[in-house]
Design an enzyme around this catalytic site. Structure first.
Site, PDB file in Angstrom:
ATOM      1  N   SER A 190       0.789  -1.223   0.000  1.00 15.88           N
ATOM      2  CA  SER A 190       0.000   0.000   0.000  1.00 15.88           C
ATOM      3  C   SER A 190       0.825   1.279   0.000  1.00 15.88           C
ATOM      4  O   SER A 190       0.362   2.306  -0.465  1.00 15.88           O
ATOM      5  CB  SER A 190      -0.930   0.006   1.212  1.00 15.88           C
ATOM      6  N   HIS A 218      -5.423  -4.185  -1.594  1.00 16.58           N
ATOM      7  CA  HIS A 218      -5.160  -3.126  -2.575  1.00 16.58           C
ATOM      8  C   HIS A 218      -5.102  -3.688  -3.996  1.00 16.58           C
ATOM      9  O   HIS A 218      -4.423  -3.129  -4.856  1.00 16.58           O
ATOM     10  CB  HIS A 218      -3.855  -2.395  -2.249  1.00 16.58           C
ATOM     11  N   LYS A 249     -12.395  -1.072   0.208  1.00 15.72           N
ATOM     12  CA  LYS A 249     -11.575  -0.251  -0.704  1.00 15.72           C
ATOM     13  C   LYS A 249     -12.243  -0.230  -2.081  1.00 15.72           C
ATOM     14  O   LYS A 249     -13.262   0.430  -2.237  1.00 15.72           O
ATOM     15  CB  LYS A 249     -10.145  -0.771  -0.708  1.00 15.72           C
TER      16      LYS A 249
HETATM   17  C1  PLP Z   1      -6.864  -1.616   4.336  1.00 19.49           C
HETATM   18  C2  PLP Z   1      -6.175  -2.895   4.546  1.00 19.49           C
HETATM   19  C3  PLP Z   1      -6.651  -3.813   5.483  1.00 19.49           C
HETATM   20  C4  PLP Z   1      -7.798  -3.519   6.407  1.00 19.49           C
HETATM   21  O1  PLP Z   1      -9.026  -3.620   5.734  1.00 19.49           O
HETATM   22  P1  PLP Z   1     -10.362  -3.293   6.566  1.00 19.49           P
HETATM   23  O2  PLP Z   1     -11.407  -4.095   5.885  1.00 19.49           O
HETATM   24  O3  PLP Z   1     -10.570  -1.820   6.436  1.00 19.49           O
HETATM   25  O4  PLP Z   1     -10.144  -3.719   7.965  1.00 19.49           O
HETATM   26  C5  PLP Z   1      -5.995  -5.032   5.594  1.00 19.49           C
HETATM   27  N1  PLP Z   1      -4.922  -5.317   4.841  1.00 19.49           N
HETATM   28  C6  PLP Z   1      -4.420  -4.445   3.936  1.00 19.49           C
HETATM   29  C7  PLP Z   1      -3.232  -4.812   3.122  1.00 19.49           C
HETATM   30  C8  PLP Z   1      -5.030  -3.192   3.781  1.00 19.49           C
HETATM   31  O5  PLP Z   1      -4.527  -2.330   2.921  1.00 19.49           O
END
Ligand code: PLP
Length: 415
Positions: A190, A218, A249
């Site tokens: 990320s 991501h 996301k």
């Molecule tokens: C955003 C993210 C998460 C967390 O996701 P949520 O559903 O918001 O808890 C987990 N792993 C990665 C790699 C992320 O970028």
């Protein structure tokens, strides 16, 4: 009084320490739906401002898509607002099972289990499927939620240098005698926007009889020819034992996550994963929204294709302007400024130009690697990106970084 002045003062001291170090996080308030154009309020009292958002995880522009909103409304009308239960008591509706089936088909796995978030999926999965006879071998840059999940598990843990396959192989050799070996990585990282070498990792895992877990938060929805994820891009669909991902996301951006992969392993999570057993089910309205998102993405690759075009336009525009970015091809495009204060000043000036993007610095990224992380979306039109490029050029000129090398920028501003 139990909340004594001593306790209060110790908290205040810590908080003031964060402020003095310039790392106190201030939240901005958005007065509109999440989209390319948003209305933002700074907590310092400045008036509301319409700006272009280039720092959301809204990769496919689905956070406010009319069809998703409509489907969510229908979900609300037909399945109610909340379930007031965890899944195994009375929190499983027909639509939760439908979503698990659809995610399985979309990712090309054997089975899927929903979690309240991907943070919860990562917190629960390791402890549910590994024991103290096993080992977890993770990339050094994996997401914080994986780090926490690893901490909660009794299996042994070791790391390999970021994307260093020779180092990973040496670790697999070292732990050959363990009952289960699990290799752990993000699909797309990320902060840098780079992609894990899943094809090489799968080959190594086959050679040393190890499982592989990939966090696709991501990636899901837009990486790979049909948006299935990093495993599609790297040509290893069907060979990844465990995928964890988020619906928070690209996949609509509301909330929720899952573990998807080998059938028995998913069943182990259903029986044993604590965030699944002890936290409320995903709200029906969200499930209905994600179902629609997956329906849209399975019908057409239009949005991920547009995202790819937008990303190429954005990367080329920045490079042509003489701005240093991290190489790659994902919509995560870090603009490298190296100096922490410069990243904050640059971000504030961009905001004055109507562009919303946040500067990151240590400890979120390594010391001396401060940056503005830009994230492109299919919700952007070319005119958004042109305006943002103009702003980067204008502010870049002000700080005299256009066409400059990394060393020249560091000489001017320090690390
Ligand atoms: C955003 C993210 C998460 C967390 O996701 P949520 O559903 O918001 O808890 C987990 N792993 C990665 C790699 C992320 O970028």
């Amino acid at each position: 009084m139990a909340y004594s002045n001593k306790v209060r003062e110790s908290y205040l001291e810590t908080l003031n320490g964060l402020k003095n170090a310039g790392i106190f996080k201030m939240e901005r308030f958005i007065h509109s739906a999440q989209a390319a154009d948003i209305i933002v309020e700074f907590p310092t009292g400045a008036s509301l401002k319409k700006v272009i958002n280039i720092c959301a995880n809204n990769y496919l522009g689905l956070s406010s898509h009319p069809d998703v909103i409509k489907a969510a409304h229908e979900g609300l009308d037909t399945r109610g607002y909340g379930m007031s239960s965890v899944r195994f008591i009375c929190g499983t509706q027909d639509i939760h099972k439908q979503l698990e089936k659809l995610v399985t088909e979309f990712l090309g796995t054997e089975d899927t289990i929903l979690f309240p978030s991907c943070m919860d999926a990562n917190a629960g999965v390791f402890e549910a499927v590994l024991t103290k006879d096993d080992v977890m071998i993770s990339d050094r840059l994996v997401h914080a939620s994986l780090v926490d999940g690893i901490r909660l598990c009794s299996a042994m843990h070791d790391t390999f240098k970021h994307s260093d396959m020779a180092h990973l192989e040496s670790k697999l050799q070292l732990f050959q005698d363990k009952r289960i070996k699990m290799v752990i990585t993000d699909g797309v990282f990320s902060m840098d926007g780079d992609t894990a070498k899943l094809d090489e990792m799968v080959t190594l895992c086959e050679k040393y009889d190890a499982m592989i877990l990939v966090d696709e938060s991501h990636s899901s929805g837009f990486i790979g020819k049909t948006g299935r994820g990093t495993h599609e891009k790297c040509g290893v669909m069907g060979k990844i034992d465990v995928i964890t991902t988020t619906f928070g996301k690209a996949l609509g951006g509301a909330s929720g996550g899952c573990v998807s992969g080998r059938k028995e392993l998913v069943e182990m999570c259903r029986q044993k994963a604590r965030p699944y057993l002890f936290s409320n089910t995903i709200a029906p309205v969200v499930v209905a929204g994600v179902l629609k998102v997956l329906e849209i993405l399975s019908a057409t690759t239009e949005r991920r294709d547009k995202l790819e075009t937008n990303t190429a336009f954005w990367r080329k525009g920045l490079i042509d302007a003489g701005i240093i970015i991290k190489e790659g091809d994902t919509p995560i495009v870090p603009v490298m400024l190296f100096n922490a204060k410069l990243s904050q000043d640059f971000s504030r000036d961009l905001y004055d130009e109507g562009i919303y993007a946040i500067g990151f610095f240590f400890p979120v990224v390594p010391q001396g690697q401060a940056r503005i992380r830009t994230q492109i979306s299919a919700g952007h039109e070319i005119h958004h990106l042109e305006k943002a490029l103009d702003a980067f050029k204008k502010v870049g000129k002000k700080y005299n970084i256009l066409g400059k090398t990394k060393q020249e920028i560091i000489d001017m501003y320090g690390m």
